[in-house]
Each structure stands twice: as structure tokens, then as C-alpha cells.
Design a protein around this motif. Structure first.
Motif, PDB file in Angstrom:
ATOM      1  N   PRO A 108      70.836  91.927 -42.131  1.00 44.11           N
ATOM      2  CA  PRO A 108      69.863  91.850 -43.233  1.00 44.11           C
ATOM      3  C   PRO A 108      68.422  91.829 -42.743  1.00 44.11           C
ATOM      4  O   PRO A 108      67.522  92.312 -43.446  1.00 44.11           O
ATOM      5  CB  PRO A 108      70.235  90.542 -43.951  1.00 44.11           C
ATOM      6  CG  PRO A 108      71.053  89.774 -42.971  1.00 44.11           C
ATOM      7  CD  PRO A 108      71.754  90.770 -42.127  1.00 44.11           C
ATOM      8  N   VAL A 109      68.202  91.309 -41.549  1.00 47.96           N
ATOM      9  CA  VAL A 109      66.837  91.277 -41.001  1.00 47.96           C
ATOM     10  C   VAL A 109      66.371  92.688 -40.670  1.00 47.96           C
ATOM     11  O   VAL A 109      65.231  93.073 -40.960  1.00 47.96           O
ATOM     12  CB  VAL A 109      66.784  90.374 -39.752  1.00 47.96           C
ATOM     13  CG1 VAL A 109      65.369  90.352 -39.185  1.00 47.96           C
ATOM     14  CG2 VAL A 109      67.234  88.962 -40.089  1.00 47.96           C
ATOM     15  N   VAL A 110      67.245  93.487 -40.053  1.00 44.17           N
ATOM     16  CA  VAL A 110      66.902  94.879 -39.741  1.00 44.17           C
ATOM     17  C   VAL A 110      66.627  95.661 -41.019  1.00 44.17           C
ATOM     18  O   VAL A 110      65.621  96.383 -41.126  1.00 44.17           O
ATOM     19  CB  VAL A 110      68.035  95.547 -38.928  1.00 44.17           C
ATOM     20  CG1 VAL A 110      67.809  97.056 -38.840  1.00 44.17           C
ATOM     21  CG2 VAL A 110      68.119  94.949 -37.534  1.00 44.17           C
ATOM     22  N   VAL A 111      67.501  95.515 -42.012  1.00 46.81           N
ATOM     23  CA  VAL A 111      67.343  96.249 -43.267  1.00 46.81           C
ATOM     24  C   VAL A 111      66.045  95.849 -43.962  1.00 46.81           C
ATOM     25  O   VAL A 111      65.291  96.705 -44.460  1.00 46.81           O
ATOM     26  CB  VAL A 111      68.560  96.006 -44.183  1.00 46.81           C
ATOM     27  CG1 VAL A 111      68.315  96.583 -45.573  1.00 46.81           C
ATOM     28  CG2 VAL A 111      69.807  96.622 -43.559  1.00 46.81           C
ATOM     29  N   ASP A 112      65.754  94.562 -43.982  1.00 47.16           N
ATOM     30  CA  ASP A 112      64.514  94.098 -44.612  1.00 47.16           C
ATOM     31  C   ASP A 112      63.292  94.603 -43.850  1.00 47.16           C
ATOM     32  O   ASP A 112      62.286  94.979 -44.458  1.00 47.16           O
ATOM     33  CB  ASP A 112      64.509  92.573 -44.663  1.00 47.16           C
ATOM     34  CG  ASP A 112      63.211  92.027 -45.241  1.00 47.16           C
ATOM     35  OD1 ASP A 112      62.990  92.180 -46.461  1.00 47.16           O
ATOM     36  OD2 ASP A 112      62.399  91.466 -44.470  1.00 47.16           O
ATOM     37  N   SER A 113      63.359  94.631 -42.513  1.00 54.07           N
ATOM     38  CA  SER A 113      62.211  95.063 -41.713  1.00 54.07           C
ATOM     39  C   SER A 113      61.943  96.549 -41.864  1.00 54.07           C
ATOM     40  O   SER A 113      60.789  96.987 -41.861  1.00 54.07           O
ATOM     41  CB  SER A 113      62.452  94.726 -40.237  1.00 54.07           C
ATOM     42  OG  SER A 113      62.600  93.340 -40.049  1.00 54.07           O
ATOM     43  N   LEU A 114      62.998  97.346 -41.994  1.00 54.95           N
ATOM     44  CA  LEU A 114      62.804  98.781 -42.203  1.00 54.95           C
ATOM     45  C   LEU A 114      62.277  99.066 -43.601  1.00 54.95           C
ATOM     46  O   LEU A 114      61.507 100.008 -43.803  1.00 54.95           O
ATOM     47  CB  LEU A 114      64.110  99.527 -41.952  1.00 54.95           C
ATOM     48  CG  LEU A 114      64.613  99.518 -40.511  1.00 54.95           C
ATOM     49  CD1 LEU A 114      65.965 100.208 -40.414  1.00 54.95           C
ATOM     50  CD2 LEU A 114      63.610 100.166 -39.570  1.00 54.95           C
ATOM     51  N   GLY A 115      62.691  98.271 -44.566  1.00 53.92           N
ATOM     52  CA  GLY A 115      62.138  98.329 -45.909  1.00 53.92           C
ATOM     53  C   GLY A 115      62.103  99.725 -46.499  1.00 53.92           C
ATOM     54  O   GLY A 115      63.110 100.435 -46.545  1.00 53.92           O
ATOM     55  N   PRO A 116      60.913 100.186 -46.945  1.00 48.74           N
ATOM     56  CA  PRO A 116      60.803 101.494 -47.599  1.00 48.74           C
ATOM     57  C   PRO A 116      61.169 102.677 -46.705  1.00 48.74           C
ATOM     58  O   PRO A 116      61.409 103.770 -47.221  1.00 48.74           O
ATOM     59  CB  PRO A 116      59.318 101.556 -48.001  1.00 48.74           C
ATOM     60  CG  PRO A 116      58.871 100.138 -48.070  1.00 48.74           C
ATOM     61  CD  PRO A 116      59.645  99.429 -47.007  1.00 48.74           C
ATOM     62  N   LEU A 117      61.198 102.488 -45.388  1.00 49.13           N
ATOM     63  CA  LEU A 117      61.608 103.585 -44.515  1.00 49.13           C
ATOM     64  C   LEU A 117      63.026 104.040 -44.824  1.00 49.13           C
ATOM     65  O   LEU A 117      63.373 105.212 -44.637  1.00 49.13           O
ATOM     66  CB  LEU A 117      61.516 103.164 -43.040  1.00 49.13           C
ATOM     67  CG  LEU A 117      60.111 102.936 -42.484  1.00 49.13           C
ATOM     68  CD1 LEU A 117      60.204 102.382 -41.061  1.00 49.13           C
ATOM     69  CD2 LEU A 117      59.288 104.222 -42.498  1.00 49.13           C
ATOM     70  N   LEU A 118      63.844 103.125 -45.315  1.00 50.44           N
ATOM     71  CA  LEU A 118      65.227 103.467 -45.643  1.00 50.44           C
ATOM     72  C   LEU A 118      65.327 104.331 -46.903  1.00 50.44           C
ATOM     73  O   LEU A 118      66.386 104.905 -47.166  1.00 50.44           O
ATOM     74  CB  LEU A 118      66.060 102.197 -45.806  1.00 50.44           C
ATOM     75  CG  LEU A 118      66.353 101.434 -44.507  1.00 50.44           C
ATOM     76  CD1 LEU A 118      66.927 100.058 -44.817  1.00 50.44           C
ATOM     77  CD2 LEU A 118      67.294 102.228 -43.626  1.00 50.44           C
ATOM     78  N   ASP A 119      64.249 104.431 -47.655  1.00 51.58           N
ATOM     79  CA  ASP A 119      64.246 105.294 -48.836  1.00 51.58           C
ATOM     80  C   ASP A 119      63.817 106.716 -48.502  1.00 51.58           C
ATOM     81  O   ASP A 119      63.857 107.592 -49.369  1.00 51.58           O
ATOM     82  CB  ASP A 119      63.310 104.709 -49.901  1.00 51.58           C
ATOM     83  CG  ASP A 119      63.794 103.353 -50.400  1.00 51.58           C
ATOM     84  OD1 ASP A 119      65.016 103.181 -50.530  1.00 51.58           O
ATOM     85  OD2 ASP A 119      62.938 102.469 -50.639  1.00 51.58           O
ATOM     86  N   LEU A 120      63.412 106.951 -47.263  1.00 47.33           N
ATOM     87  CA  LEU A 120      63.027 108.286 -46.810  1.00 47.33           C
ATOM     88  C   LEU A 120      64.229 108.965 -46.179  1.00 47.33           C
ATOM     89  O   LEU A 120      65.210 108.307 -45.810  1.00 47.33           O
ATOM     90  CB  LEU A 120      61.893 108.173 -45.784  1.00 47.33           C
ATOM     91  CG  LEU A 120      60.621 107.464 -46.256  1.00 47.33           C
ATOM     92  CD1 LEU A 120      59.660 107.290 -45.084  1.00 47.33           C
ATOM     93  CD2 LEU A 120      59.963 108.235 -47.390  1.00 47.33           C
ATOM     94  N   PRO A 121      64.215 110.286 -46.031  1.00 48.35           N
ATOM     95  CA  PRO A 121      65.289 110.938 -45.281  1.00 48.35           C
ATOM     96  C   PRO A 121      65.408 110.323 -43.889  1.00 48.35           C
ATOM     97  O   PRO A 121      64.400 110.133 -43.201  1.00 48.35           O
ATOM     98  CB  PRO A 121      64.828 112.396 -45.212  1.00 48.35           C
ATOM     99  CG  PRO A 121      63.935 112.568 -46.402  1.00 48.35           C
ATOM    100  CD  PRO A 121      63.233 111.254 -46.570  1.00 48.35           C
ATOM    101  N   GLY A 122      66.636 109.978 -43.506  1.00 44.52           N
ATOM    102  CA  GLY A 122      66.826 109.308 -42.230  1.00 44.52           C
ATOM    103  C   GLY A 122      68.140 109.664 -41.578  1.00 44.52           C
ATOM    104  O   GLY A 122      69.108 110.042 -42.249  1.00 44.52           O
ATOM    105  N   VAL A 123      68.166 109.535 -40.256  1.00 45.36           N
ATOM    106  CA  VAL A 123      69.338 109.850 -39.449  1.00 45.36           C
ATOM    107  C   VAL A 123      69.506 108.729 -38.437  1.00 45.36           C
ATOM    108  O   VAL A 123      68.519 108.211 -37.883  1.00 45.36           O
ATOM    109  CB  VAL A 123      69.157 111.191 -38.698  1.00 45.36           C
ATOM    110  CG1 VAL A 123      70.403 111.506 -37.880  1.00 45.36           C
ATOM    111  CG2 VAL A 123      68.831 112.312 -39.659  1.00 45.36           C
ATOM    112  N   SER A 124      70.756 108.345 -38.150  1.00 44.63           N
ATOM    113  CA  SER A 124      70.987 107.290 -37.165  1.00 44.63           C
ATOM    114  C   SER A 124      72.201 107.606 -36.295  1.00 44.63           C
ATOM    115  O   SER A 124      73.112 108.327 -36.706  1.00 44.63           O
ATOM    116  CB  SER A 124      71.202 105.931 -37.857  1.00 44.63           C
ATOM    117  OG  SER A 124      72.388 105.936 -38.639  1.00 44.63           O
TER     118      SER A 124
END
Length: 320
Positions: A108-124
Motif C-alpha cells: 500500500p505504501v508503494v501504491v500510495d507513493s506512485l499515486g496518479p502515475l498509476l493512472d497513466l499508461p504503465g508497464v512493469s
């Protein structure tokens, strides 16, 4: 009458003890100063910027944010705040090359820190420290020959939860897979392997010529092992995006990386290079290579020397 001045005669054993004491004291002071500096540098989060000429002619530039080796622990508030600030860059695409976790409660800390970046096109893709809890290790051991021993005996981290949280926000996770996505009107043909450091990569699953109909072709990996780089370059990918090296694991000022914790040579431990190293743009079977020095450290040894933690904003421009 005794002379006004006499040399101080110190017994030889006492003299040696004093010399040893002074030497040890100076060494301890130098070690403390270096450790203090390394702890400070490990928190000097830095945004690097590079330009990569891989777009078709006439296309407008687009921006790709490359994140790697976050190694997040819940108590790392400065890192979390800095990561949140990256959303202000408004990149067109985010690429995360793994090792996001360092603690059972980090998802949850990683997800919260990435925040709005997760709403952009992304690859992992994932690395070993997404799968297994880190253990304490002397960083100087990275200078020794690789014996092939990997940290797979510690408890598993909640990587499945992280993968699902990324997917729920629309990011594409590549685990020995190929995919196509569109960002800023540009079509990306992607290939991504599971962690080569753990030998989880399945190169056969992503083998074959990269899609020539796509605007850009990217190969993604956590660890930049030569077998992976060689295949991506031979298959026609324009660039390979990787992390894992921490910029060399151990660096010396004025000298640079001493090792990469893989078979990539230290001269290419971080930054933008070519692969093969001696190739030039336009050479058949060659590609750009970007290796991130990453943002984190081992949670038990939070030190970095001559290699500040980083994320990279890659500006893609047309081929010259």
C-alpha cells in the motif's frame, strides 16, 4: 647540572602502542565520516534526464518516466514524498523495472507513493526483491565472483497483491510476455521477461522479430544480463530498459562502478548506452540500453556512495 632539554625517551613498546592507537582512531573517524556521508547520499533523490532518438520521423517528442529498485520500506517517508512529486512531470508513459518492495507492509505504501502515475499508461516487470524478503548482506561481497547463490530462502513478499494493484489501475505487467500499448498516440511493441537474476526469464517465450508495425519497440527487464540484451537487440527492439545494478552496487568517486551484480560490465552500470557496447545507431542487431541506478538500497544497509538514488525522465525523439 642537568641539561635544559632532553629528548623524550619512550619505550619502544609504548611508542608502538601509541602509533597503533592513533592509526586505529584515524581509521575509525574516517569510517564514521564515510558512513555518515553514504547515509546522507542515499536520501539525495535525483531526477536524471536523457534523450533517446527512437521515434519515427515527424513524431512529436514524448516523455517516459523510468522507475526502478524502489526497495520501499514503510518508514521511508522522504522517499515516499519524492515519489509522489514525480506525478507533476505528467509523463506519457511509466516503466517500472522492478524491486519495488522491501517489507511485508510495503504494497500500500508503494501504491500510495506512485499515486496518479498509476493512472497513466504503465508497464512493469518484477525483480527478486518483489518476490523475496531481503536479508542483510555486506555490499563488499558484490565484488566477489558470482557463485550463483540467490536469496530465495526468505519469506515471500506480497508480490501477487502488488501485481493486482498495478493491474487494477491499468498497468501492463510483463512476465515472459509480449504486449502492445498506446501512449500519447504512439504504439509501443513491448517484450518483458521475469527476473533474469533468479533465472526466471523465459527468452523463448518472447523470442522473434519485434513488431515492425509499431512506432516504437521496447524490451523490458529487471536485471540487464547479456543473454537478455543480446536477444532483444537481435530481435530488433529499439531500446532495452533495465535496472537492478544500483549504479554499480559499490562505486568509488572518480572511478565509478566496481560491479553490476550481473554479467554486464561496470562501464554500463547506469545511464544511456548502446548494446552491443561498440555498436552505433542504425547498426543491424543493435539497440539503445538504459540502465537505472534505482531509488533504493538494501533496507539493512541504507548507504550509497558516489551514486545518488535516481529516477529517469527519458525524452523520446525522432531518429536522426
Amino acid at each position: 647540572m642537568a641539561p635544559l632539554w632532553q629528548p623524550c625517551r619512550v619505550p619502544s613498546s609504548e611508542f608502538l602502542r601509541r602509533r597503533v592507537g592513533l592509526t586505529l582512531g584515524a581509521g575509525a573517524a574516517a569510517g564514521l565520516a564515510l558512513t555518515t556521508y553514504a547515509a546522507w547520499e542515499a536520501r539525495q533523490y535525483t531526477l536524471r534526464e536523457v534523450t533517446v532518438p527512437i521515434l519515427p520521423a515527424g513524431r512529436p517528442a514524448l516523455r517516459v518516466l523510468h522507475l526502478s529498485d524502489i526497495h520501499m520500506a514503510p518508514d521511508q517517508q522522504a522517499k515516499q514524498e519524492w515519489l509522489r512529486s514525480l506525478a507533476d512531470l505528467a509523463p506519457d508513459l511509466v516503466i517500472d523495472t522492478g524491486d519495488n518492495l522491501s517489507h511485508m507492509a510495503s504494497v500500500p505504501v508503494v501504491v500510495d507513493s506512485l499515486g496518479p502515475l498509476l493512472d497513466l499508461p504503465g508497464v512493469s516487470v518484477f525483480g527478486s526483491n518483489d518476490y523475496f524478503s531481503p536479508g542483510w548482506r555486506n555490499p563488499m561481497l558484490y565484488l566477489l565472483p558470482d557463485r550463483g547463490k540467490r536469496n530465495t530462502h526468505t519469506p515471500q513478499l506480497p508480490w501477487r497483491e502488488l501485481k493486482q494493484r498495478f493491474a487494477d489501475r491499468g498497468w501492463v505487467h510483463l512476465c515472459n510476455e509480449r504486449a502492445t500499448i498506446t501512449a500519447a498516440g504512439t504504439t509501443f511493441a513491448l517484450a518483458g521477461v521475469d527476473d533474469p537474476h533468479l533465472e526466471y526469464d523465459d527468452l523463448a517465450a518472447v523470442a522473434g522479430p519485434a513488431d515492425r508495425d509499431a512506432d516504437v519497440r521496447l524490451g523490458i527487464t529487471h536485471a540487464p544480463y547479456l543473454r537478455v540484451l543480446d536477444q532483444y537487440a537481435a530481435d530488433g527492439y529499439d531500446a532495452v530498459i533495465a535496472g537492478h545494478t544500483h549504479g554499480g552496487q559499490v562505486c568509488l568517486p572518480g572511478i565509478g562502478a566496481l560491479t553490476t551484480n550481473c554479467d554486464l560490465e561496470p562501464a554500463r552500470a547506469k545511464g544511456l548506452h548502446r548494446h552491443p557496447a561498440e555498436s552505433a545507431p542504425g547498426d543491424p542487431g543493435s539497440a539503445w540500453l538504459h540502465v537505472s541506478a534505482g531509488l533504493g538500497t538494501n533496507p539493512y544497509v541504507r548507504l550509497r556512495v558516489a551514486c545518488r538514488p535516481e529516477a529517469t525522465l527519458m525524452t523520446l525523439v525522432p531518429r536522426s
